[in-house]
Scaffold this motif. Structure first.
Motif, PDB file in Angstrom:
ATOM      1  N   GLY A  75       0.800  -1.217   0.000  1.00 25.24           N
ATOM      2  CA  GLY A  75       0.000   0.000   0.000  1.00 25.24           C
ATOM      3  C   GLY A  75       0.831   1.266   0.000  1.00 25.24           C
ATOM      4  O   GLY A  75       0.273   2.371  -0.012  1.00 25.24           O
ATOM      5  N   LEU A  76       2.156   1.135  -0.006  1.00 26.81           N
ATOM      6  CA  LEU A  76       3.049   2.296  -0.015  1.00 26.81           C
ATOM      7  C   LEU A  76       4.033   2.140  -1.168  1.00 26.81           C
ATOM      8  O   LEU A  76       4.678   1.098  -1.298  1.00 26.81           O
ATOM      9  N   PRO A  77       4.157   3.148  -2.053  1.00 24.90           N
ATOM     10  CA  PRO A  77       5.117   3.032  -3.156  1.00 24.90           C
ATOM     11  C   PRO A  77       6.539   2.944  -2.630  1.00 24.90           C
ATOM     12  O   PRO A  77       6.857   3.482  -1.571  1.00 24.90           O
ATOM     13  N   ASN A  78       7.402   2.275  -3.369  1.00 26.88           N
ATOM     14  CA  ASN A  78       8.794   2.136  -2.966  1.00 26.88           C
ATOM     15  C   ASN A  78       9.533   3.461  -3.082  1.00 26.88           C
ATOM     16  O   ASN A  78       9.123   4.363  -3.820  1.00 26.88           O
ATOM     17  N   HIS A  79      10.649   3.559  -2.356  1.00 31.62           N
ATOM     18  CA  HIS A  79      11.481   4.761  -2.428  1.00 31.62           C
ATOM     19  C   HIS A  79      11.945   5.010  -3.869  1.00 31.62           C
ATOM     20  O   HIS A  79      11.850   6.126  -4.376  1.00 31.62           O
ATOM     21  N   THR A  80      12.426   3.971  -4.535  1.00 30.61           N
ATOM     22  CA  THR A  80      12.844   4.087  -5.929  1.00 30.61           C
ATOM     23  C   THR A  80      11.760   3.496  -6.812  1.00 30.61           C
ATOM     24  O   THR A  80      11.419   2.316  -6.693  1.00 30.61           O
ATOM     25  N   LEU A  81      11.231   4.314  -7.681  1.00 32.62           N
ATOM     26  CA  LEU A  81      10.158   3.898  -8.580  1.00 32.62           C
ATOM     27  C   LEU A  81      10.671   4.034 -10.013  1.00 32.62           C
ATOM     28  O   LEU A  81      10.808   5.138 -10.531  1.00 32.62           O
ATOM     29  N   THR A  82      11.020   2.905 -10.625  1.00 37.46           N
ATOM     30  CA  THR A  82      11.529   2.906 -12.000  1.00 37.46           C
ATOM     31  C   THR A  82      10.396   2.500 -12.930  1.00 37.46           C
ATOM     32  O   THR A  82       9.872   1.383 -12.835  1.00 37.46           O
ATOM     33  N   LEU A  83      10.021   3.412 -13.801  1.00 38.90           N
ATOM     34  CA  LEU A  83       8.870   3.221 -14.684  1.00 38.90           C
ATOM     35  C   LEU A  83       9.282   3.347 -16.142  1.00 38.90           C
ATOM     36  O   LEU A  83      10.250   4.036 -16.464  1.00 38.90           O
ATOM     37  N   LYS A  84       8.519   2.695 -17.011  1.00 42.97           N
ATOM     38  CA  LYS A  84       8.804   2.728 -18.446  1.00 42.97           C
ATOM     39  C   LYS A  84       7.526   3.034 -19.215  1.00 42.97           C
ATOM     40  O   LYS A  84       6.425   2.682 -18.778  1.00 42.97           O
ATOM     41  N   ILE A  85       7.694   3.699 -20.352  1.00 42.32           N
ATOM     42  CA  ILE A  85       6.553   3.951 -21.230  1.00 42.32           C
ATOM     43  C   ILE A  85       5.940   2.616 -21.635  1.00 42.32           C
ATOM     44  O   ILE A  85       6.639   1.705 -22.076  1.00 42.32           O
ATOM     45  N   GLY A  86       4.638   2.493 -21.463  1.00 42.45           N
ATOM     46  CA  GLY A  86       3.942   1.259 -21.824  1.00 42.45           C
ATOM     47  C   GLY A  86       3.807   0.266 -20.703  1.00 42.45           C
ATOM     48  O   GLY A  86       3.175  -0.782 -20.883  1.00 42.45           O
ATOM     49  N   SER A  87       4.380   0.550 -19.529  1.00 44.10           N
ATOM     50  CA  SER A  87       4.280  -0.388 -18.413  1.00 44.10           C
ATOM     51  C   SER A  87       2.912  -0.293 -17.742  1.00 44.10           C
ATOM     52  O   SER A  87       2.389   0.808 -17.555  1.00 44.10           O
ATOM     53  N   ALA A 146       6.449   1.020  14.462  1.00 47.70           N
ATOM     54  CA  ALA A 146       6.383   1.652  15.786  1.00 47.70           C
ATOM     55  C   ALA A 146       6.400   3.178  15.733  1.00 47.70           C
ATOM     56  O   ALA A 146       6.281   3.826  16.770  1.00 47.70           O
ATOM     57  N   PHE A 147       6.535   3.755  14.575  1.00 47.13           N
ATOM     58  CA  PHE A 147       6.550   5.210  14.444  1.00 47.13           C
ATOM     59  C   PHE A 147       5.876   5.570  13.126  1.00 47.13           C
ATOM     60  O   PHE A 147       5.653   4.716  12.271  1.00 47.13           O
ATOM     61  N   LYS A 148       5.534   6.823  12.961  1.00 46.49           N
ATOM     62  CA  LYS A 148       4.881   7.285  11.736  1.00 46.49           C
ATOM     63  C   LYS A 148       5.855   8.115  10.908  1.00 46.49           C
ATOM     64  O   LYS A 148       6.598   8.920  11.450  1.00 46.49           O
ATOM     65  N   PHE A 149       5.821   7.857   9.607  1.00 45.67           N
ATOM     66  CA  PHE A 149       6.621   8.683   8.714  1.00 45.67           C
ATOM     67  C   PHE A 149       5.836   8.939   7.434  1.00 45.67           C
ATOM     68  O   PHE A 149       4.861   8.239   7.131  1.00 45.67           O
ATOM     69  N   GLN A 150       6.257   9.949   6.701  1.00 46.48           N
ATOM     70  CA  GLN A 150       5.589  10.316   5.450  1.00 46.48           C
ATOM     71  C   GLN A 150       6.534  10.100   4.289  1.00 46.48           C
ATOM     72  O   GLN A 150       7.734  10.386   4.385  1.00 46.48           O
ATOM     73  N   ARG A 151       5.974   9.594   3.196  1.00 52.91           N
ATOM     74  CA  ARG A 151       6.738   9.398   1.967  1.00 52.91           C
ATOM     75  C   ARG A 151       6.083  10.191   0.848  1.00 52.91           C
ATOM     76  O   ARG A 151       4.897  10.009   0.556  1.00 52.91           O
ATOM     77  N   MET A 152       6.852  11.095   0.239  1.00 51.62           N
ATOM     78  CA  MET A 152       6.378  11.865  -0.908  1.00 51.62           C
ATOM     79  C   MET A 152       6.830  11.143  -2.172  1.00 51.62           C
ATOM     80  O   MET A 152       8.019  11.067  -2.481  1.00 51.62           O
ATOM     81  N   GLN A 153       5.847  10.574  -2.889  1.00 54.07           N
ATOM     82  CA  GLN A 153       6.172   9.779  -4.067  1.00 54.07           C
ATOM     83  C   GLN A 153       4.924   9.681  -4.943  1.00 54.07           C
ATOM     84  O   GLN A 153       3.808   9.967  -4.505  1.00 54.07           O
ATOM     85  N   PHE A 154       5.106   9.280  -6.195  1.00 52.38           N
ATOM     86  CA  PHE A 154       3.957   9.028  -7.058  1.00 52.38           C
ATOM     87  C   PHE A 154       3.200   7.806  -6.521  1.00 52.38           C
ATOM     88  O   PHE A 154       3.832   6.783  -6.215  1.00 52.38           O
ATOM     89  N   PRO A 155       1.870   7.881  -6.393  1.00 49.58           N
ATOM     90  CA  PRO A 155       1.096   6.772  -5.806  1.00 49.58           C
ATOM     91  C   PRO A 155       0.869   5.644  -6.809  1.00 49.58           C
ATOM     92  O   PRO A 155      -0.270   5.265  -7.108  1.00 49.58           O
ATOM     93  N   LEU A 156       1.963   5.094  -7.321  1.00 50.29           N
ATOM     94  CA  LEU A 156       1.897   4.064  -8.356  1.00 50.29           C
ATOM     95  C   LEU A 156       2.823   2.907  -8.001  1.00 50.29           C
ATOM     96  O   LEU A 156       3.846   3.090  -7.348  1.00 50.29           O
ATOM     97  N   MET A 157       2.463   1.724  -8.468  1.00 49.43           N
ATOM     98  CA  MET A 157       3.364   0.584  -8.390  1.00 49.43           C
ATOM     99  C   MET A 157       3.231  -0.206  -9.688  1.00 49.43           C
ATOM    100  O   MET A 157       2.172  -0.216 -10.328  1.00 49.43           O
ATOM    101  N   LEU A 158       4.326  -0.811 -10.118  1.00 52.81           N
ATOM    102  CA  LEU A 158       4.260  -1.676 -11.283  1.00 52.81           C
ATOM    103  C   LEU A 158       3.220  -2.760 -11.055  1.00 52.81           C
ATOM    104  O   LEU A 158       3.047  -3.250  -9.930  1.00 52.81           O
TER     105      LEU A 158
END
Length: 229
Positions: A75-87, A146-158
């Motif tokens: 439910g959380l996108p990865n830190h590194t999001l590698t995407l390709k056209i057509g994926s 055990a703690f809360k953190f925020q991740r700023m990222q595109f809300p997408l996954m392969l």
């Protein structure tokens, strides 16, 4: 079965690989993406401990950026999001119900820009509509953290592969089910097998170990759920 240099990206949205656990899904997605020869781009998230949980900076000092970047949750996108056209990708947050841009919607990437990603909606009444996806601030809801953190990222996954739970509500023409371990939740095997609209489109791979030739797996059924029927 799913990807080659001449694949029509639109055909991929009727196909998916399912697995019970996120680690298998991530491995399959990375493998399938490597087979897809197209323009690619990597996006990196920005992570920070929530101020409410940051006791005078102590937690922030303990949980380094490298540690926060390494966190992976369903439910959380990865830190590194590698995407390709057509994926094929899956939306991980509700954005616009009027366009059916909801958590679980599958899309195809059409353009990769600095601050937005253009995708095409491939299912539902808005099929074929192109929309822009921005970065969003997201926090994992897993109580095991055990703690809360925020991740700023595109809300997408392969979405070549997805977890069985995430596939609920999907209708697919071809499903490959990978069972490196048996399912672990009541009804999970049924959910996976019922995603496909044609029995000929269902393939199941049961992997116990390198020497295994088994053709069966353990289903999970809690008989108590039928007591009140």
């Amino acid at each position: 079965m799913f990807v080659n240099e001449n694949s029509d990206p639109k055909r991929l949205l009727g196909r998916a690989i399912l697995a019970p656990t996120l680690d298998v899904v991530n491995t399959v997605n990375e493998y399938m993406s490597a087979l897809h020869t197209a323009e690619s781009r990597s996006y990196f998230s920005s992570n920070a401990v929530c101020k409410a949980d940051d006791d005078n900076g102590i937690i922030g000092d303990v949980h380094t950026p490298e540690f926060l970047n390494s966190i992976r949750f369903s439910g959380l996108p990865n830190h590194t999001l590698t995407l390709k056209i057509g994926s094929p990708v899956m939306l991980m947050r509700n954005i616009d119900h009027s366009l059916c841009l909801c958590n679980g919607t599958r899309l195809v990437i059409t353009k990769l820009a600095d601050h937005v990603i253009e995708v095409e909606i491939m299912t539902g009444s808005n099929k074929g509509t192109k929309v822009l996806i921005p970065r969003m601030s997201m926090s994992p809801s897993d109580p095991k953290l055990a703690f809360k953190f925020q991740r700023m990222q595109f809300p997408l996954m392969l979405s070549y592969a997805m977890t069985i739970n995430k596939s609920q509500g999907q209708t697919l023409s071809h499903v490959g089910l990978i069972l490196k371990k048996s399912v672990f939740v009541h009804g999970q095997l049924y959910v996976a097998a019922s995603r496909v609209n044609n029995l000929d489109g269902l393939k199941i791979l049961i992997v116990k170990d390198s020497s295994s030739t088994t053709t069966s797996t353990t289903n999970v059924v809690y008989h108590e759920v039928f007591n009140n029927l």
